[in-house]
Enzyme design. Structure first.
Site, PDB file in Angstrom:
ATOM      1  N   ASP A   1       6.067  -3.384  10.325  1.00 54.22           N
ATOM      2  CA  ASP A   1       4.834  -3.074  10.682  1.00 54.22           C
ATOM      3  C   ASP A   1       4.364  -3.184  12.210  1.00 54.22           C
ATOM      4  O   ASP A   1       3.440  -2.405  12.748  1.00 54.22           O
ATOM      5  CB  ASP A   1       3.827  -4.159  10.033  1.00 54.22           C
ATOM      6  CG  ASP A   1       4.175  -5.553  10.079  1.00 54.22           C
ATOM      7  OD1 ASP A   1       5.242  -5.812  10.712  1.00 54.22           O
ATOM      8  OD2 ASP A   1       3.500  -6.447   9.643  1.00 54.22           O
TER       9      ASP A   1
ATOM     10  N   SER B   1       8.092  -5.285   6.261  1.00 55.43           N
ATOM     11  CA  SER B   1       7.855  -6.205   7.478  1.00 55.43           C
ATOM     12  C   SER B   1       8.495  -7.233   7.184  1.00 55.43           C
ATOM     13  O   SER B   1       7.945  -8.596   7.204  1.00 55.43           O
ATOM     14  CB  SER B   1       6.468  -6.251   7.718  1.00 55.43           C
ATOM     15  OG  SER B   1       5.912  -5.323   7.533  1.00 55.43           O
TER      16      SER B   1
ATOM     17  N   ARG C   1       0.750  -1.344   0.187  1.00 54.98           N
ATOM     18  CA  ARG C   1       0.219   0.141  -0.046  1.00 54.98           C
ATOM     19  C   ARG C   1       0.956   1.294   0.039  1.00 54.98           C
ATOM     20  O   ARG C   1       1.938   1.205   0.638  1.00 54.98           O
ATOM     21  CB  ARG C   1      -0.903   0.037   1.398  1.00 54.98           C
ATOM     22  CG  ARG C   1      -2.053  -1.111   0.928  1.00 54.98           C
ATOM     23  CD  ARG C   1      -2.845  -1.045   2.449  1.00 54.98           C
ATOM     24  NE  ARG C   1      -1.976  -0.872   3.569  1.00 54.98           N
ATOM     25  CZ  ARG C   1      -2.384  -0.263   4.654  1.00 54.98           C
ATOM     26  NH1 ARG C   1      -3.534  -0.121   4.671  1.00 54.98           N
ATOM     27  NH2 ARG C   1      -1.895  -0.138   5.694  1.00 54.98           N
TER      28      ARG C   1
HETATM   29  P1  ADP Z   1       0.021  -7.911   5.664  1.00 46.81           P
HETATM   30  O1  ADP Z   1      -0.128  -9.031   6.810  1.00 46.81           O
HETATM   31  O2  ADP Z   1       0.457  -8.837   4.745  1.00 46.81           O
HETATM   32  O3  ADP Z   1       0.042  -6.524   6.047  1.00 46.81           O
HETATM   33  P2  ADP Z   1      -2.917  -8.257   6.313  1.00 46.81           P
HETATM   34  O4  ADP Z   1      -2.926  -7.587   7.575  1.00 46.81           O
HETATM   35  O5  ADP Z   1      -4.048  -7.727   5.392  1.00 46.81           O
HETATM   36  O6  ADP Z   1      -1.703  -8.395   5.311  1.00 46.81           O
HETATM   37  O7  ADP Z   1      -3.401  -9.760   6.453  1.00 46.81           O
HETATM   38  C1  ADP Z   1      -3.597 -10.482   5.426  1.00 46.81           C
HETATM   39  C2  ADP Z   1      -3.851 -11.980   6.077  1.00 46.81           C
HETATM   40  O8  ADP Z   1      -4.946 -12.182   6.875  1.00 46.81           O
HETATM   41  C3  ADP Z   1      -4.002 -12.866   4.946  1.00 46.81           C
HETATM   42  O9  ADP Z   1      -3.086 -14.075   5.280  1.00 46.81           O
HETATM   43  C4  ADP Z   1      -5.271 -13.553   5.087  1.00 46.81           C
HETATM   44  O10 ADP Z   1      -5.331 -14.979   4.956  1.00 46.81           O
HETATM   45  C5  ADP Z   1      -5.862 -13.001   6.353  1.00 46.81           C
HETATM   46  N1  ADP Z   1      -7.232 -12.608   6.298  1.00 46.81           N
HETATM   47  C6  ADP Z   1      -7.651 -11.485   5.712  1.00 46.81           C
HETATM   48  N2  ADP Z   1      -8.953 -11.621   5.789  1.00 46.81           N
HETATM   49  C7  ADP Z   1      -9.290 -12.725   6.961  1.00 46.81           C
HETATM   50  C8  ADP Z   1     -10.586 -13.097   7.316  1.00 46.81           C
HETATM   51  N3  ADP Z   1     -11.577 -12.838   7.078  1.00 46.81           N
HETATM   52  N4  ADP Z   1     -10.574 -14.404   8.110  1.00 46.81           N
HETATM   53  C9  ADP Z   1      -9.433 -15.035   8.412  1.00 46.81           C
HETATM   54  N5  ADP Z   1      -8.115 -14.471   7.751  1.00 46.81           N
HETATM   55  C10 ADP Z   1      -8.111 -13.130   7.012  1.00 46.81           C
HETATM   56 MG    MG Z   2       0.163  -5.385   7.253  1.00 46.00          MG
END
Ligand code: ADP
Ligand code: MG
Length: 497
Positions: free
Chosen positions: A229, A176, A108
């Protein structure tokens, strides 16, 4: 009765008994298979069990490892990385700053305007995911992609965005992955996690790589803060509340950061003699302890991963892996207990096909016939016509795997509170609130996971739980990086009124 009739009756009776026998045998075979499936499930439940006692051992082990990691480099599986963040946001930050958040699943770009009293505006942001080929390509290819997304974002800026004359745009970069920080704005990549594997980036200064890519594309922007992060989330939450002591990420991966007294860090006086506190990036995803309830399924996930032997805690907890653990268990049930019938559904052999959002959807299915589970089985695994019995087992499986992850992450959090001496009852008259900021889609969207995490904190902390506050820091990792770019801005001290 005539002879013919007798014969017919005998034949008929025999036919009935043969049919019955086939049915009985079929039933017995089925129930033997079903029994085997239930046996696998029971064994799983036993091996994944996290009693209060066990979790307390894990919390203690986390505290011990934290001490060891701080005491010497390489002294623990926990890297306990110094972040050079000794100056957390106060709420007084002003101006327009940019943030890049490269976390794993999403990438992002955002522009944040910090205004007067609480008036914080995220002007705009773009989301994109990192194309798979760039996750395992070259450093230049990855950073060119990032720089061009950023350049496009800046090029599309409206008239209303303007920085004070003559000022360079400043960026907080949330990256991260484990980085050995050399200053607030430089650090070298130690290793990749979460499915990334770009050989030529390891050991490189991440800010240097990004800066070169920005130069290649001709974008004048200064990378002012390099954080991850957890640190961004901590900073974001601290902007609102000075009682924030730690941040936990529960997203694609898992990690934590907390505020340490600088004098607890050896050699700190030589590095930054004036700071009293310092944010430590634990890299807790790599935590390991003999108390962890590891199963054969975790072993096979680990063996088939891009980073075998590493990030064991993360592989039991985070969004990238939860669904995969369930898939591996289901595959064994299909192979050894014909759980889905005589043939193993081919889709079940595809790694990472079952994602944690699918799992969460099944786990939260409260329809009487579990129709969400049915549709996930159809759509994701191409298994039509599942029985209600099978669907119930699916829900149970999700519950076992998610609860274990949530409980382990709560135990890790208690380990941090112990390290800070915040796991004890307050002294008479003493006010002490410990705020834990949490970011990540797993925590945000997987309600049962979140509830289990919070319930487990209470179970482990008893009365002290009243002094703890868990806050969801939505988008904390990105906004926090922009805040740290403000805190460490090259123009600080030259501040306009
Ligand atoms: P990042 O850690 O890459 O910054 P996010 O915080 O968006 O990204 O987390 C993404 C992770 O969260 C993905 O691995 C996904 O599997 C999990 N995730 C996203 N939505 C859901 C949901 N509704 N239920 C369970 N896990 C979720
Ligand atoms: Mg994140």
């Amino acid at each position: 009765m005539g002879k013919v009739a007798v014969t017919a009756a005998v034949v008929f009776a025999a036919a009935i008994s043969t049919a019955t026998a086939v049915a009985v045998r079929h039933h017995m075979k089925n129930s033997a298979k079903w029994g085997k499936a239930l046996e696998i499930l029971e064994e799983l439940e036993e091996n994944c069990a996290t009693s209060t006692w066990k979790l307390k051992q894990i919390a203690d082990a986390m505290t011990v490892e934290m001490h060891a990691g701080l005491a010497s480099e390489g002294g623990s599986k926990l890297k306990m990385l110094i972040t050079y963040v000794d100056n957390l946001p106060t709420g007084e930050e002003k101006g327009v700053f940019y943030a890049l958040d490269l976390g794993g699943t999403n990438f992002r770009v955002m522009r944040v305007h910090f205004g007067e009293a609480e008036e914080q505006i995220v002007n705009e942001e773009v989301h994109t995911s990192i194309p798979l080929h760039l996750m395992v390509g070259t450093s230049d290819a990855l950073f060119d992609f990032i720089a061009s997304t950023l350049a496009k974002f800046v090029a599309e800026e409206g008239e209303d965005v303007h920085l004070p004359a003559g000022r360079q745009r400043e960026l907080g970069f949330t990256f991260s992955f484990p980085v050995k920080q050399l200053s607030i704005a430089s650090g070298t990549l130690i290793k990749w996690t979460k499915g990334f594997s770009i050989e030529d980036a390891i050991g490189q200064d991440i800010v240097g790589e990004l800066t070169k890519a920005l130069e290649r594309i001709g974008l004048d922007m200064r990378v002012t803060a390099l954080v991850n992060d957890t640190v961004g989330t901590l900073a974001r939450a601290h902007y609102d509340n000075p009682d924030v002591v730690a941040a936990v990420i529960l997203g694609t991966g898992t990690n934590a950061a907390y505020v340490e007294r600088a004098n607890a860090i050896p050699k700190w006086q030589d590095l930054l003699p004036n700071s009293g506190e310092m944010v430590i990036n634990m890299e807790w995803g790599n935590f390991r302890s003999s108390h962890l309830p590891l199963t054969e399924y975790d072993e096979s996930l680990n063996a088939e991963s891009l980073n075998p032997g590493e990030q064991i805690f993360e592989k039991m907890i985070s969004g990238m892996y939860l669904g995969e653990i369930v898939r591996i268990i289901l595959l064994r049930m299909a192979e050894e207990a014909a759980f889905f019938g005589d043939t193993v559904p081919p889709k079940l052999r595809t790694p990472f096909i079952l994602r944690s959002p699918d799992m969460s959807a099944m786990h939260h299915d409260d329809s009487s016939d579990l129709k969400v589970v049915d549709s996930k089985l159809r759509d994701v695994l191409e298994i039509p016509n599942s029985s209600l019995k099978i669907r119930k087992v699916m829900v149970k499986l999700c519950d076992i795997v998610a609860s274990r992850g949530a409980r382990l992450s709560a135990a890790g959090t208690v380990g941090i509170l112990k390290k800070l001496g915040r796991d004890k009852s307050r002294k008479e008259g003493e006010k002490q609130t410990s705020v834990i900021a949490i970011d990540g889609a797993l925590f945000e969207h997987y309600t049962k996971f979140r509830q289990c995490f919070e319930g487990t904190l209470e179970e482990l902390l008893g009365d002290v739980y009243e002094t703890i506050s868990v806050v969801q820091s939505h988008d904390g990792s990105g906004i926090g990086a922009a805040l740290l770019a403000a805190s460490y801005s090259q123009y600080i001290g030259l501040e306009e009124s």
